[in-house]
Design a protein around this motif. Structure first.
Motif, PDB file in Angstrom:
ATOM      1  N   GLY A 177      -5.620   8.939   2.131  1.00  0.00           N
ATOM      2  CA  GLY A 177      -6.519   8.977   3.280  1.00  0.00           C
ATOM      3  C   GLY A 177      -7.560   7.871   3.214  1.00  0.00           C
ATOM      4  O   GLY A 177      -7.827   7.197   4.213  1.00  0.00           O
TER       5      GLY A 177
ATOM      6  N   LEU B 192     -10.214   5.125  17.103  1.00  0.00           N
ATOM      7  CA  LEU B 192      -9.181   5.620  16.186  1.00  0.00           C
ATOM      8  C   LEU B 192      -8.768   7.018  16.647  1.00  0.00           C
ATOM      9  O   LEU B 192      -9.439   7.628  17.464  1.00  0.00           O
ATOM     10  CB  LEU B 192      -9.723   5.691  14.754  1.00  0.00           C
ATOM     11  CG  LEU B 192     -10.214   4.392  14.126  1.00  0.00           C
ATOM     12  CD1 LEU B 192     -10.850   4.670  12.767  1.00  0.00           C
ATOM     13  CD2 LEU B 192      -9.062   3.408  13.967  1.00  0.00           C
ATOM     14  N   THR B 193      -7.667   7.528  16.078  1.00  0.00           N
ATOM     15  CA  THR B 193      -7.227   8.871  16.465  1.00  0.00           C
ATOM     16  C   THR B 193      -6.998   9.727  15.222  1.00  0.00           C
ATOM     17  O   THR B 193      -6.891   9.217  14.111  1.00  0.00           O
ATOM     18  CB  THR B 193      -5.916   8.825  17.277  1.00  0.00           C
ATOM     19  OG1 THR B 193      -4.933   8.158  16.487  1.00  0.00           O
ATOM     20  CG2 THR B 193      -6.092   8.114  18.602  1.00  0.00           C
TER      21      THR B 193
ATOM     22  N   HIS C  49      -0.246   7.975   7.179  1.00  0.00           N
ATOM     23  CA  HIS C  49      -1.023   9.139   6.758  1.00  0.00           C
ATOM     24  C   HIS C  49      -0.356  10.432   7.200  1.00  0.00           C
ATOM     25  O   HIS C  49      -0.333  11.414   6.444  1.00  0.00           O
ATOM     26  CB  HIS C  49      -2.463   9.069   7.291  1.00  0.00           C
ATOM     27  CG  HIS C  49      -3.376  10.022   6.589  1.00  0.00           C
ATOM     28  ND1 HIS C  49      -3.939  11.102   7.196  1.00  0.00           N
ATOM     29  CD2 HIS C  49      -3.772  10.080   5.300  1.00  0.00           C
ATOM     30  CE1 HIS C  49      -4.661  11.778   6.315  1.00  0.00           C
ATOM     31  NE2 HIS C  49      -4.578  11.171   5.157  1.00  0.00           N
TER      32      HIS C  49
ATOM     33  N   PHE D 221     -10.590  13.517   1.037  1.00  0.00           N
ATOM     34  CA  PHE D 221      -9.341  13.398   1.799  1.00  0.00           C
ATOM     35  C   PHE D 221      -8.167  12.858   0.979  1.00  0.00           C
ATOM     36  O   PHE D 221      -7.081  12.661   1.514  1.00  0.00           O
ATOM     37  CB  PHE D 221      -9.566  12.495   3.027  1.00  0.00           C
ATOM     38  CG  PHE D 221     -10.622  13.011   3.969  1.00  0.00           C
ATOM     39  CD1 PHE D 221     -10.313  14.010   4.889  1.00  0.00           C
ATOM     40  CD2 PHE D 221     -11.920  12.529   3.931  1.00  0.00           C
ATOM     41  CE1 PHE D 221     -11.277  14.493   5.761  1.00  0.00           C
ATOM     42  CE2 PHE D 221     -12.898  13.012   4.797  1.00  0.00           C
ATOM     43  CZ  PHE D 221     -12.576  14.001   5.710  1.00  0.00           C
TER      44      PHE D 221
ATOM     45  N   SER E 255      -6.473  11.801  12.016  1.00  0.00           N
ATOM     46  CA  SER E 255      -7.063  11.841  10.683  1.00  0.00           C
ATOM     47  C   SER E 255      -7.804  10.545  10.338  1.00  0.00           C
ATOM     48  O   SER E 255      -8.792  10.579   9.601  1.00  0.00           O
ATOM     49  CB  SER E 255      -5.985  12.119   9.635  1.00  0.00           C
ATOM     50  OG  SER E 255      -4.948  11.163   9.737  1.00  0.00           O
ATOM     51  N   MET E 256      -7.357   9.410  10.878  1.00  0.00           N
ATOM     52  CA  MET E 256      -8.058   8.151  10.584  1.00  0.00           C
ATOM     53  C   MET E 256      -9.488   8.206  11.128  1.00  0.00           C
ATOM     54  O   MET E 256     -10.432   7.789  10.481  1.00  0.00           O
ATOM     55  CB  MET E 256      -7.318   6.952  11.211  1.00  0.00           C
ATOM     56  CG  MET E 256      -5.963   6.645  10.596  1.00  0.00           C
ATOM     57  SD  MET E 256      -6.064   6.144   8.852  1.00  0.00           S
ATOM     58  CE  MET E 256      -5.661   7.656   8.021  1.00  0.00           C
TER      59      MET E 256
ATOM     60  N   LEU F 109      -5.872   4.317   3.608  1.00  0.00           N
ATOM     61  CA  LEU F 109      -5.434   4.047   4.980  1.00  0.00           C
ATOM     62  C   LEU F 109      -6.614   3.925   5.944  1.00  0.00           C
ATOM     63  O   LEU F 109      -6.598   3.069   6.831  1.00  0.00           O
ATOM     64  CB  LEU F 109      -4.466   5.141   5.435  1.00  0.00           C
ATOM     65  CG  LEU F 109      -3.116   5.088   4.707  1.00  0.00           C
ATOM     66  CD1 LEU F 109      -2.354   6.400   4.881  1.00  0.00           C
ATOM     67  CD2 LEU F 109      -2.289   3.901   5.188  1.00  0.00           C
TER      68      LEU F 109
ATOM     69  N   CYS G 206      -1.195   2.801  10.024  1.00  0.00           N
ATOM     70  CA  CYS G 206      -1.986   3.609   9.084  1.00  0.00           C
ATOM     71  C   CYS G 206      -1.896   5.080   9.452  1.00  0.00           C
ATOM     72  O   CYS G 206      -1.703   5.941   8.582  1.00  0.00           O
ATOM     73  CB  CYS G 206      -3.447   3.161   9.094  1.00  0.00           C
ATOM     74  SG  CYS G 206      -3.708   1.515   8.415  1.00  0.00           S
ATOM     75  N   ALA G 207      -2.043   5.371  10.750  1.00  0.00           N
ATOM     76  CA  ALA G 207      -1.961   6.760  11.193  1.00  0.00           C
ATOM     77  C   ALA G 207      -0.578   7.332  10.883  1.00  0.00           C
ATOM     78  O   ALA G 207      -0.456   8.477  10.441  1.00  0.00           O
ATOM     79  CB  ALA G 207      -2.266   6.848  12.692  1.00  0.00           C
TER      80      ALA G 207
ATOM     81  N   HIS H 209       0.823  -1.216   0.000  1.00  0.00           N
ATOM     82  CA  HIS H 209       0.000   0.000   0.000  1.00  0.00           C
ATOM     83  C   HIS H 209       0.857   1.267   0.000  1.00  0.00           C
ATOM     84  O   HIS H 209       0.544   2.225  -0.705  1.00  0.00           O
ATOM     85  CB  HIS H 209      -0.953  -0.011   1.193  1.00  0.00           C
ATOM     86  CG  HIS H 209      -2.135  -0.911   0.993  1.00  0.00           C
ATOM     87  ND1 HIS H 209      -3.243  -0.887   1.796  1.00  0.00           N
ATOM     88  CD2 HIS H 209      -2.385  -1.859   0.060  1.00  0.00           C
ATOM     89  CE1 HIS H 209      -4.122  -1.790   1.368  1.00  0.00           C
ATOM     90  NE2 HIS H 209      -3.608  -2.394   0.330  1.00  0.00           N
TER      91      HIS H 209
ATOM     92  N   ILE I 291      -3.521  -0.245  12.936  1.00  0.00           N
ATOM     93  CA  ILE I 291      -4.172   1.065  13.023  1.00  0.00           C
ATOM     94  C   ILE I 291      -3.128   2.156  13.255  1.00  0.00           C
ATOM     95  O   ILE I 291      -3.180   3.226  12.645  1.00  0.00           O
ATOM     96  CB  ILE I 291      -5.244   1.036  14.140  1.00  0.00           C
ATOM     97  CG1 ILE I 291      -6.392   0.113  13.711  1.00  0.00           C
ATOM     98  CG2 ILE I 291      -5.752   2.434  14.447  1.00  0.00           C
ATOM     99  CD1 ILE I 291      -7.346  -0.281  14.821  1.00  0.00           C
TER     100      ILE I 291
ATOM    101  N   THR J 101       2.335  11.054   4.589  1.00  0.00           N
ATOM    102  CA  THR J 101       1.882  11.600   3.296  1.00  0.00           C
ATOM    103  C   THR J 101       1.374  13.040   3.468  1.00  0.00           C
ATOM    104  O   THR J 101       1.597  13.877   2.599  1.00  0.00           O
ATOM    105  CB  THR J 101       0.755  10.735   2.665  1.00  0.00           C
ATOM    106  OG1 THR J 101      -0.335  10.654   3.569  1.00  0.00           O
ATOM    107  CG2 THR J 101       1.238   9.350   2.341  1.00  0.00           C
TER     108      THR J 101
ATOM    109  N   ILE K 147     -11.612  10.694   8.963  1.00  0.00           N
ATOM    110  CA  ILE K 147     -12.036  10.150   7.664  1.00  0.00           C
ATOM    111  C   ILE K 147     -13.135   9.101   7.874  1.00  0.00           C
ATOM    112  O   ILE K 147     -14.119   9.061   7.136  1.00  0.00           O
ATOM    113  CB  ILE K 147     -10.833   9.571   6.891  1.00  0.00           C
ATOM    114  CG1 ILE K 147      -9.807  10.682   6.619  1.00  0.00           C
ATOM    115  CG2 ILE K 147     -11.289   8.917   5.587  1.00  0.00           C
ATOM    116  CD1 ILE K 147      -8.458  10.183   6.120  1.00  0.00           C
TER     117      ILE K 147
ATOM    118  N   MET L  25       0.804   4.636  -2.566  1.00  0.00           N
ATOM    119  CA  MET L  25       0.599   6.021  -2.116  1.00  0.00           C
ATOM    120  C   MET L  25       1.814   6.896  -2.393  1.00  0.00           C
ATOM    121  O   MET L  25       1.673   8.059  -2.747  1.00  0.00           O
ATOM    122  CB  MET L  25       0.290   6.030  -0.618  1.00  0.00           C
ATOM    123  CG  MET L  25      -1.062   5.446  -0.303  1.00  0.00           C
ATOM    124  SD  MET L  25      -1.345   5.370   1.478  1.00  0.00           S
ATOM    125  CE  MET L  25      -1.238   3.622   1.747  1.00  0.00           C
TER     126      MET L  25
END
Lengths: 360, 360
Positions: B139, B49-50, A182, B135, B52-53, B142, A178-179, A115, A175, A185, B56, A119
């Motif tokens: 975004g 979650l925290t 993100h 996003f 931006s995740m 993820l 992923c954060a 992934h 998780i 990016t 979104i 990106m």
């Protein structure tokens, strides 16, 4: 008896340092034994996929060429599965019961690579075109999704009493990954002056430290470690992972592309806000101002040497190396909490030293 | 006593059929009660979650606007979680113990929506811009990855004895969904004549049937159903899912955009090889030749009515509706195997009828 303590590691991390041949040999042996025990599980898992998902996964792991013919393979060094098994061993557990967990961690690592390459538009990995470059974005995204599912499937089907706790921990780690990705990016779109060192360090911990920490924690869970022991193992892996990332960023600027598989300076050309660069920009030196000016505009041919020198003169390289040493020192502290017996901690120590010595 | 058998369903699926108000009311009630019991679990999971995740995910579920302000929300009808709870009930189990499993299935569904929208470049979902449109691709990719992990985390942390088997089954289902979505994207690149009806049916089963089947199977697992019972529930959901997809494709061509949230005919304009289209192309009629000619070139403004008529004249609509009735008949057969008591099967039956009557 091991003698390498924090001071010894800090000393050997510098650019003149060379690895102790014995430690390097030990790590190489651990990685080879890990691949020998985990690869069959990993292959069995990937072979349970069908059609195009299996084909893309086989290609990504280096087991097949793009045309579907067999390849000798270069599926990576297996550092994360080695940490799972070494942590299980260090806590007095059996390595063989943690093989599914080790394969699951490696599947998660490879799902994130698939992934991230989409990106980041990275076209090369392990000296080959990336999966999206060969099979398209949808193929790489879906094969990544399937590998994440496969990782969880391995744990869900594992009868070991720790497998549910391991699955929950691995999911929480995904998780966090992923954060972190993100944040990375999103950071690329901001101007260099807006990005703080604390932010890039937090991002690197989430992107790189979290999975190394999780690998160690899973080994501990499978060996029946106490809650405190599992947390200390996680912290050990996180700190070592941050040291790894710092060194990786150093290699990205000053390393040998024949060894890294990536063109030297590519991060600088792409104006990546790597750890040494952000440290350099924050240094308040004349070289920082020069670097900020360079980073304010797209890369132009011939600028590479000047950019590399600016990062170096602004102290980016020295900062990254001393920060790496500091992280390794914290890692050693956590390791001594999790595994008080230095003899038992030997495997984990050798692996931590191996990853932070890649520049040598 | 329920009277709706396969013949009744086949009869009401036609375009003149109208839903029995009682059945529609029953399904609406089930869906409302499902949302009331599953939404808090779903929100709790997303709130874990925290940054931006979380943002979104909240946006995607319709709980927030793009600017982060609260929205009244339209998170979908919750058909899949309703199937989990209804299957648990039908097998004599408690709905409340299966709430985590229901939320996990809904998280997986939404992870696939987030990723599918990126791959298909769909800019609208539930009358709002899709997550990637707001996003960015990274975004949405993820956040999708994080929702898959969250689903597995819910199951891994669920102390119910069936949670591991459910996690393994859900992971296997994700792998099937990925293969189905990849077959779909690969199909879009092939010429219409190369695609067979069997292929699109298999793709639709993997893309849509698999998760509805898995939802029913998870409900069965949580109620302690036998292996045969779980498989029959899975088959029931798969067949109903295929009927659902057939009807969905019919709505995509002949439906009311105010009700579907998608512009009518968008699939035809994008030259999508939906089930009615492939059936029409395979019909060997003069209208099939006309449709093949239209599909051989990119859509031009004003062609929509002619394209719709060609699919209809080539029998695409009739085929899809009779195929949907056939699939519902098979679904009823599987349901009677899994849940012999028609009274107990009522909830599952009402839901299956609800999804296949969306066109009315």
């Amino acid at each position: 008896m091991r003698t390498a303590g924090p001071a010894g590691i800090a000393g050997t991390i510098g650019r003149q340092g060379s690895p102790s041949p014995l430690d390097a040999q030990e790590a190489a042996g651990i990685l080879e034994r890990t691949r020998a025990s985990v690869d069959p599980e990993l292959r069995r898992a990937v072979e349970s996929l069908t059609g195009s998902m299996r084909r893309i996964a086989r290609y990504h792991f280096g087991w097949e060429h793009a045309d579907g013919t067999p390849a000798t393979g270069n599926a990576g060094k297996a550092i994360r599965p080695a940490l799972v098994l070494a942590a299980a061993s260090a806590l007095g557990g059996s390595q063989s019961v943690a093989v599914s967990a080790a394969a699951a961690v490696e599947l998660v690592h490879n799902f994130t690579l698939l992934h991230d390459d989409v990106m980041d538009r990275d076209a090369t990995r392990r000296h080959r075109p990336t999966a999206w470059a060969v099979f398209g974005d949808a193929g790489a995204i879906l094969a990544g999704d399937a590998l994440q599912a496969l990782a969880q499937r391995l744990l869900a089907e594992d009868p070991h009493p720790a497998s549910s706790a391991a699955a929950a921990r691995l999911a929480a780690c995904v998780i966090e990954l992923c954060a972190g990705q993100h944040a990375d990016t999103a950071m690329e779109k901001r101007s260099p002056e807006e990005v703080t060192l604390d932010e890039v360090l937090a991002m690197a911990e989430a992107k790189t430290g979290a999975l190394l920490g999780c690998a160690c924690a899973l080994g501990g869970l499978y060996a029946g470690a106490s809650e405190e022991g599992v947390e200390a193992l996680d912290a050990f892996g996180r700190e070592a992972g941050l040291a790894f990332q710092l060194i990786d960023d150093v290699i990205g600027i000053w390393g040998d592309p024949r060894r890294t598989g990536k063109p030297a300076g590519a991060d600088l050309m792409a104006r990546k806000k790597s750890l040494p660069v952000v440290a350099a920009l924050a240094s308040g030196t004349p070289a920082a101002a020069e670097l900020a000016e360079l980073y304010g505009l797209p890369y132009e041919a011939g600028e590479l040497e000047r950019t590399v020198l600016a990062v170096e003169r602004a102290g980016g390289r020295d900062w990254a190396q001393s920060q790496a040493a500091d992280r390794m020192s914290r890692a050693m502290h956590e390791l001594s909490r999790a595994v008080p017996d230095p003899e038992a901690a030997g495997g984990l120590l050798a692996l931590a030293e191996f990853v932070t010595r890649r520049s040598n």
